[in-house]
Scaffold this motif. Sequence first.
Motif, PDB file in Angstrom:
ATOM      1  N   ILE A   9       0.850  -1.192   0.000  1.00 20.02           N
ATOM      2  CA  ILE A   9       0.000   0.000   0.000  1.00 20.02           C
ATOM      3  C   ILE A   9       0.884   1.240   0.000  1.00 20.02           C
ATOM      4  O   ILE A   9       1.646   1.478   0.937  1.00 20.02           O
ATOM      5  CB  ILE A   9      -0.938   0.008   1.235  1.00 20.02           C
ATOM      6  CG1 ILE A   9      -1.860  -1.215   1.166  1.00 20.02           C
ATOM      7  CG2 ILE A   9      -1.755   1.291   1.272  1.00 20.02           C
ATOM      8  CD1 ILE A   9      -2.631  -1.472   2.427  1.00 20.02           C
ATOM      9  N   PRO A  10       0.785   2.058  -1.064  1.00 22.84           N
ATOM     10  CA  PRO A  10       1.629   3.246  -1.125  1.00 22.84           C
ATOM     11  C   PRO A  10       1.077   4.379  -0.262  1.00 22.84           C
ATOM     12  O   PRO A  10      -0.139   4.481  -0.065  1.00 22.84           O
ATOM     13  CB  PRO A  10       1.574   3.632  -2.605  1.00 22.84           C
ATOM     14  CG  PRO A  10       0.212   3.168  -3.044  1.00 22.84           C
ATOM     15  CD  PRO A  10      -0.091   1.941  -2.240  1.00 22.84           C
ATOM     16  N   GLU A  11       1.963   5.218   0.263  1.00 20.23           N
ATOM     17  CA  GLU A  11       1.525   6.452   0.910  1.00 20.23           C
ATOM     18  C   GLU A  11       1.189   7.454  -0.196  1.00 20.23           C
ATOM     19  O   GLU A  11       1.756   7.395  -1.284  1.00 20.23           O
ATOM     20  CB  GLU A  11       2.642   7.020   1.790  1.00 20.23           C
ATOM     21  CG  GLU A  11       2.954   6.164   3.003  1.00 20.23           C
ATOM     22  CD  GLU A  11       4.113   6.724   3.831  1.00 20.23           C
ATOM     23  OE1 GLU A  11       4.121   6.461   5.043  1.00 20.23           O
ATOM     24  OE2 GLU A  11       4.998   7.398   3.272  1.00 20.23           O
ATOM     25  N   LEU A  12       0.266   8.343   0.096  1.00 22.72           N
ATOM     26  CA  LEU A  12      -0.061   9.403  -0.857  1.00 22.72           C
ATOM     27  C   LEU A  12       0.680  10.665  -0.417  1.00 22.72           C
ATOM     28  O   LEU A  12       0.392  11.224   0.639  1.00 22.72           O
ATOM     29  CB  LEU A  12      -1.575   9.645  -0.890  1.00 22.72           C
ATOM     30  CG  LEU A  12      -2.076  10.850  -1.705  1.00 22.72           C
ATOM     31  CD1 LEU A  12      -1.591  10.788  -3.153  1.00 22.72           C
ATOM     32  CD2 LEU A  12      -3.595  10.951  -1.648  1.00 22.72           C
ATOM     33  N   LYS A  13       1.646  11.080  -1.228  1.00 27.11           N
ATOM     34  CA  LYS A  13       2.462  12.259  -0.885  1.00 27.11           C
ATOM     35  C   LYS A  13       2.083  13.436  -1.767  1.00 27.11           C
ATOM     36  O   LYS A  13       2.158  13.358  -2.997  1.00 27.11           O
ATOM     37  CB  LYS A  13       3.945  11.931  -1.057  1.00 27.11           C
ATOM     38  CG  LYS A  13       4.430  10.844  -0.107  1.00 27.11           C
ATOM     39  CD  LYS A  13       5.887  10.491  -0.348  1.00 27.11           C
ATOM     40  CE  LYS A  13       6.319   9.340   0.574  1.00 27.11           C
ATOM     41  NZ  LYS A  13       7.705   8.923   0.337  1.00 27.11           N
ATOM     42  N   ILE A  14       1.653  14.510  -1.127  1.00 26.64           N
ATOM     43  CA  ILE A  14       1.337  15.750  -1.833  1.00 26.64           C
ATOM     44  C   ILE A  14       2.210  16.828  -1.204  1.00 26.64           C
ATOM     45  O   ILE A  14       1.855  17.429  -0.175  1.00 26.64           O
ATOM     46  CB  ILE A  14      -0.166  16.116  -1.713  1.00 26.64           C
ATOM     47  CG1 ILE A  14      -1.046  14.960  -2.197  1.00 26.64           C
ATOM     48  CG2 ILE A  14      -0.472  17.394  -2.486  1.00 26.64           C
ATOM     49  CD1 ILE A  14      -2.528  15.147  -1.946  1.00 26.64           C
ATOM     50  N   GLY A  15       3.389  17.044  -1.777  1.00 29.92           N
ATOM     51  CA  GLY A  15       4.357  17.938  -1.150  1.00 29.92           C
ATOM     52  C   GLY A  15       4.745  17.376   0.199  1.00 29.92           C
ATOM     53  O   GLY A  15       5.126  16.209   0.315  1.00 29.92           O
ATOM     54  N   ASP A  16       4.601  18.189   1.257  1.00 29.65           N
ATOM     55  CA  ASP A  16       4.960  17.717   2.597  1.00 29.65           C
ATOM     56  C   ASP A  16       3.788  17.045   3.319  1.00 29.65           C
ATOM     57  O   ASP A  16       3.909  16.638   4.469  1.00 29.65           O
ATOM     58  CB  ASP A  16       5.513  18.880   3.443  1.00 29.65           C
ATOM     59  CG  ASP A  16       4.528  20.027   3.571  1.00 29.65           C
ATOM     60  OD1 ASP A  16       3.459  19.988   2.924  1.00 29.65           O
ATOM     61  OD2 ASP A  16       4.825  20.986   4.305  1.00 29.65           O
ATOM     62  N   ARG A  56       9.447  17.968 -10.847  1.00 27.41           N
ATOM     63  CA  ARG A  56       8.705  17.354  -9.750  1.00 27.41           C
ATOM     64  C   ARG A  56       7.469  16.630 -10.264  1.00 27.41           C
ATOM     65  O   ARG A  56       6.916  16.975 -11.314  1.00 27.41           O
ATOM     66  CB  ARG A  56       8.328  18.376  -8.680  1.00 27.41           C
ATOM     67  CG  ARG A  56       7.190  19.312  -9.009  1.00 27.41           C
ATOM     68  CD  ARG A  56       6.762  20.054  -7.739  1.00 27.41           C
ATOM     69  NE  ARG A  56       5.710  21.029  -7.982  1.00 27.41           N
ATOM     70  CZ  ARG A  56       4.416  20.744  -8.021  1.00 27.41           C
ATOM     71  NH1 ARG A  56       4.011  19.500  -7.861  1.00 27.41           N
ATOM     72  NH2 ARG A  56       3.516  21.700  -8.218  1.00 27.41           N
ATOM     73  N   LYS A  57       7.066  15.635  -9.514  1.00 25.55           N
ATOM     74  CA  LYS A  57       5.920  14.818  -9.891  1.00 25.55           C
ATOM     75  C   LYS A  57       4.624  15.456  -9.387  1.00 25.55           C
ATOM     76  O   LYS A  57       4.587  15.996  -8.280  1.00 25.55           O
ATOM     77  CB  LYS A  57       6.099  13.421  -9.277  1.00 25.55           C
ATOM     78  CG  LYS A  57       4.995  12.433  -9.595  1.00 25.55           C
ATOM     79  CD  LYS A  57       5.345  11.083  -9.006  1.00 25.55           C
ATOM     80  CE  LYS A  57       4.149  10.145  -8.934  1.00 25.55           C
ATOM     81  NZ  LYS A  57       3.488   9.899 -10.214  1.00 25.55           N
ATOM     82  N   ILE A  58       3.600  15.429 -10.225  1.00 26.92           N
ATOM     83  CA  ILE A  58       2.268  15.858  -9.781  1.00 26.92           C
ATOM     84  C   ILE A  58       1.474  14.586  -9.473  1.00 26.92           C
ATOM     85  O   ILE A  58       1.157  13.814 -10.386  1.00 26.92           O
ATOM     86  CB  ILE A  58       1.520  16.661 -10.868  1.00 26.92           C
ATOM     87  CG1 ILE A  58       2.326  17.880 -11.322  1.00 26.92           C
ATOM     88  CG2 ILE A  58       0.146  17.095 -10.353  1.00 26.92           C
ATOM     89  CD1 ILE A  58       1.721  18.605 -12.532  1.00 26.92           C
ATOM     90  N   PRO A  59       1.170  14.322  -8.202  1.00 27.10           N
ATOM     91  CA  PRO A  59       0.407  13.100  -7.898  1.00 27.10           C
ATOM     92  C   PRO A  59      -1.002  13.163  -8.472  1.00 27.10           C
ATOM     93  O   PRO A  59      -1.670  14.196  -8.391  1.00 27.10           O
ATOM     94  CB  PRO A  59       0.387  13.061  -6.370  1.00 27.10           C
ATOM     95  CG  PRO A  59       0.775  14.417  -5.914  1.00 27.10           C
ATOM     96  CD  PRO A  59       1.526  15.091  -7.010  1.00 27.10           C
ATOM     97  N   ILE A  60      -1.419  12.057  -9.057  1.00 27.77           N
ATOM     98  CA  ILE A  60      -2.773  11.940  -9.605  1.00 27.77           C
ATOM     99  C   ILE A  60      -3.627  11.139  -8.630  1.00 27.77           C
ATOM    100  O   ILE A  60      -3.240  10.074  -8.169  1.00 27.77           O
ATOM    101  CB  ILE A  60      -2.744  11.209 -10.968  1.00 27.77           C
ATOM    102  CG1 ILE A  60      -1.940  12.017 -11.994  1.00 27.77           C
ATOM    103  CG2 ILE A  60      -4.150  10.941 -11.484  1.00 27.77           C
ATOM    104  CD1 ILE A  60      -2.508  13.369 -12.323  1.00 27.77           C
ATOM    105  N   GLY A  85      -3.034   7.936  -5.781  1.00 27.48           N
ATOM    106  CA  GLY A  85      -4.047   7.732  -4.745  1.00 27.48           C
ATOM    107  C   GLY A  85      -5.409   7.678  -5.394  1.00 27.48           C
ATOM    108  O   GLY A  85      -5.546   7.859  -6.606  1.00 27.48           O
ATOM    109  N   ILE A  86      -6.429   7.408  -4.598  1.00 25.92           N
ATOM    110  CA  ILE A  86      -7.783   7.342  -5.152  1.00 25.92           C
ATOM    111  C   ILE A  86      -8.723   8.263  -4.365  1.00 25.92           C
ATOM    112  O   ILE A  86      -8.480   8.580  -3.203  1.00 25.92           O
ATOM    113  CB  ILE A  86      -8.334   5.898  -5.161  1.00 25.92           C
ATOM    114  CG1 ILE A  86      -8.513   5.342  -3.730  1.00 25.92           C
ATOM    115  CG2 ILE A  86      -7.453   4.990  -5.985  1.00 25.92           C
ATOM    116  CD1 ILE A  86      -9.917   5.280  -3.251  1.00 25.92           C
TER     117      ILE A  86
END
Length: 357
Positions: free
Chosen positions: A3-10, A205-209, A231-232
């Motif tokens: 299960i991945p963590e959802l990282k949005i910046g910090d 940098r990556k933009i999380p979807i 993430g979902i």
Amino acid sequence: MNIPELKIGDLIAKVPIVQGGMGVGISLSNLASAVANCGGIGVISGVEPGFNLAHYHRNKFQANIDGLTYHIRKAKELAPKGIIGVNIMTALSNFEDMVKVAVKEKVDIIFSGAGMPMKLPELAKDSLTKIAPIVSSGKVARLICKQWDRKHNYLPDAIVVEGTEAGGHLGFSVEQLEDKENFSLKKIVQEVLEAIKPFEEKYARKIPIIAGGGLHDSKDIAEILSSGASGIQMATRFVATHECDASDAFKQAYIDAKEEDIMIIKSPVGMPGRAIRNDFIKKVYEQGKPKGIKCINCLKPCNPKETLYCIADALIQAQKGNFEKGFAFAGAKVYKIEKITSVKEVINELMEGLKNL
């Protein structure tokens, strides 16, 4: 699967689930804080959050500012270590003021759809609040990134991709909703990932979807994560929980819903919407405008003279369980919900299921 963590910046969510914002009054501080306490991102709906306040009909503008302020503070108090977001529709007539309130109250992240939130970076600048547009295509994602890059030298902190099976207002035509092959959530996610690549490279940098719309179980989540989403987003599953801010009657409408009850309506704001069929919807579309419904001027695209009913009033009535004067929006798989449970049980079930895949 891991299960991945959802990282949005910090911001780091241990559970990669964003609870979708649901208005009117379905996801407020109670539901948002419960999700945040379980490791996900809890989201307060910014649509008429002051509807229950005594001065709402006297001064709707102030009541909504007061309501949003209250629910952000309450959610932070209930989930001091959790991540709290607000969903503020671009189509709201008080969009800018509501964003300013959320930023002032130091909400962790603002999600914004129902239009293109081109002014969002300007409204949130010099703050720690993250901003994430909600899109339904790679084309829209590219447009937003291009505009934010050119005008604000800023990229979205995350992007929510909402597919055709979501509940509520949908960013698709009726024809697109029926074209399952070309408009699957997986395909749209891949189009968005392709569209944002040049901007990710430019900013290094990556933009999380975050992808959602019709996701119900662990297999649904695994499929979307494996397609490239970080993430979902899930909303409908959280309605039939003890912590949801809706009335018991509203939650029961979800439990009672059959697959054939799910329908696409044309909302007064001019967009298709997915809802649970009931007598109010039948009467409105067969017999025309009900008497005694007044426009409360909540959405920019709405023309009171032409609309069959006031969408905000109908949703407020439904939230309170008065289905004679309203109806419930819901995702395509609402019929799979069979009982009321807790937010913790929902998240544990989904995460355990993921581990075993």
